[in-house]
Structures are given as C-alpha cells and as structure tokens.
Design a protein around this motif. Sequence first.
Motif, PDB file in Angstrom:
ATOM      1  N   GLU A  24       0.814  -1.219   0.000  1.00  0.00           N
ATOM      2  CA  GLU A  24       0.000   0.000   0.000  1.00  0.00           C
ATOM      3  C   GLU A  24       0.843   1.262   0.000  1.00  0.00           C
ATOM      4  OE1 GLU A  24      -2.637  -0.190   3.299  1.00  0.00           O
ATOM      5  OE2 GLU A  24      -3.763  -1.918   2.537  1.00  0.00           O
ATOM      6  N   ARG A  25       2.127   1.108  -0.100  1.00  0.00           N
ATOM      7  CA  ARG A  25       3.048   2.241   0.004  1.00  0.00           C
ATOM      8  C   ARG A  25       3.522   2.647  -1.396  1.00  0.00           C
ATOM      9  NH1 ARG A  25       5.835   4.671   4.053  1.00  0.00           N
ATOM     10  NH2 ARG A  25       8.028   5.272   3.751  1.00  0.00           N
ATOM     11  N   GLU A  26       3.371   3.927  -1.726  1.00  0.00           N
ATOM     12  CA  GLU A  26       3.845   4.453  -2.994  1.00  0.00           C
ATOM     13  C   GLU A  26       5.101   5.283  -2.744  1.00  0.00           C
ATOM     14  OE1 GLU A  26       1.975   7.671  -5.726  1.00  0.00           O
ATOM     15  OE2 GLU A  26       1.201   5.728  -6.413  1.00  0.00           O
ATOM     16  N   ILE A  27       6.205   4.889  -3.375  1.00  0.00           N
ATOM     17  CA  ILE A  27       7.508   5.498  -3.138  1.00  0.00           C
ATOM     18  C   ILE A  27       7.898   6.319  -4.368  1.00  0.00           C
ATOM     19  CG2 ILE A  27       9.921   5.051  -2.549  1.00  0.00           C
ATOM     20  CD1 ILE A  27       8.901   2.174  -1.707  1.00  0.00           C
ATOM     21  N   PRO A  28       7.877   7.640  -4.292  1.00  0.00           N
ATOM     22  CA  PRO A  28       8.336   8.455  -5.425  1.00  0.00           C
ATOM     23  C   PRO A  28       9.848   8.313  -5.605  1.00  0.00           C
ATOM     24  CG  PRO A  28       6.926   9.732  -3.942  1.00  0.00           C
ATOM     25  CD  PRO A  28       7.309   8.478  -3.217  1.00  0.00           C
TER      26      PRO A  28
END
Length: 304
Positions: A24-28
């Motif tokens: 569920e984690r979005e890492i730019p």
Amino acid sequence: AYDPLATPAAAAPRVLDTELREGEREIPLRLYLPARLAAPAPVVLFSHGLGGSREGNAYCGAHWAARGYVAVFLQHPGSDTSVWRDLPREQRLAALRGAANLKNVRLRVGDVRATLDALGDWAAPGSGSELSGRLDLAHVGMAGHSFGAVTTQAVSGQRAPLVGALFEDERIDAALAMSPSKPQRGQAEDAFGAVEIPWLLMTGTDDTAPIGGQTVASRLSVFPALPPGDKYELVLDGAEHSAFTDRALPGDRRARNPNHHRAILALSTAFWDAYLRGDAAAKAWLQGDAVRSVLDAKDRWQRK
C-alpha cells in the motif's frame, strides 16, 4: 591526472520521475540518468533528510550522473514533505519531531529494499524498461543526509542492541553518510565496530539540528568507532547542517561557503569511482595529498 570534478562535454543528465508501489506504500523516485547510458552503469541510491523529498540534493544527482552513474533519489512517505507542508508554520517543528521515529526508520529501510528489487526487475533483459541491460547492480552505493544518513547507516552495516545488523542489505557495496548519527542507545563501538564495507562520513564543525539530539561531538564519534580499512571522514570547517543540502535552512547562522559543495562532489565522486568502479587512480587520489586541492585550509580529512 585524475579529476573527480571533471565532466564530459554535453553531459547534462536526464531526469526521470516515477513511482514505485510496494504493497500500500507508494515510493516516489527521481532518477538521474547519464546522457549516454549504453554499458551497464553502477547505481547510487540517495535517502533524503527528515521532511525532504526526491528533489533534494539535486547538485549531487546531476554530478554523479554526469560521471556515468545512475543516481536514484528516494522519497520516503511519512518522513517527507507531507509531514509539514500543509501545517501552520508554528506546528511544523513538532510534526517533524514526531516523524523521527523507529517506525519511519523501518519504513525507509523497506523503501531501499523495494527500490533495489524494482531496479533489478527494470534492468532484466526483456523487461521493456529503458533500463533493461543498463544497470550494474553488482556495484551499488548508498548515500543520505541527516535522517537519510540514519537510513544509510542502517542498511550498510550499523548494528543495534538485541537485533544486530537486522536492516543491513548485502547488495550495498559502499556508503556515504552526510551528517552521521551516533545511536541514541548503546555505545558507538558496538554500533559501528563491525562495519565491513567502505564508508565515507561527511560532517561540519557546526553540524547540529533541532531534531534528533545530535551534537558535533556525537557526529564525530562515529568515525573512531569504525574498524580500519577503507573508512574516511571529511569535516568541513564552518559547515552547518544545511551545508550538504541545496539551500540554506531556517535558523542558519553562517553564510554558505561555495567550496563546501565542490569538496562534497569531489570526495563523493572519487569514493564511488574507487569502490564501485575499482578505479585505482581514484583511490590513490583519495588517499594522497591531491585531495587537499579541493579543501579549505581548516577542513579536516582523515582515513583508516
């Protein structure tokens, strides 16, 4: 003669922004790519400080890419600009203090691992990515500033009470910590005495910050605790905490010294060249008298 500040003509890097999803984690991510990326290039990851973003330390990403590295700048949700951006100014410091916790260290370590996994997928033959066949993931450097240095230390050999080197990622071959941190608990010797890979530490004679409880003395306690062998420390005279970033920070007391960035770029580049490329000339430069040519008279440089 070896010159870590030299860059090829027309070597302006390309900048590619993307996002990586891990659960569920979005890492730019921001990738600085060499202008000509043909043969597989060594990779350098960078972890920003508390409240920062993938856009920080652009001067490092641009120079490293111009020297032929793929520089991957991570943004860590939960300890990035989202912590303070929408808050009134008087609430920001407290919010940042609240984000400087073990949970976010663990999340940051996970971000590093997820990014290395993704780079492996993108570099695989037939992946359809423009990075297919163009990343040398057998030679990976890790760097970070402040809370990013905490992240860097954790994944490159620092040990913690009871858990040891739980966060270490063996894919990392060399590490650069800007504004390193002594652990809050335990002795520096226990934390750093078993680090096996090359480390380069950078700090300054005025390198303190309002969050984290680190002093100039605590930052300087890291280098003596490291074992001998390919360990280096730069102490920039008059450098505050912001000296390693792109711009001054609120509360700075000194005018910025333009030579600090020159020294940071030269020493970091020589370090990557020596330990990610096996460049003997770069290692000789690091360990010889020529290194003083990029330093001010009162800057301190040592190795063991």
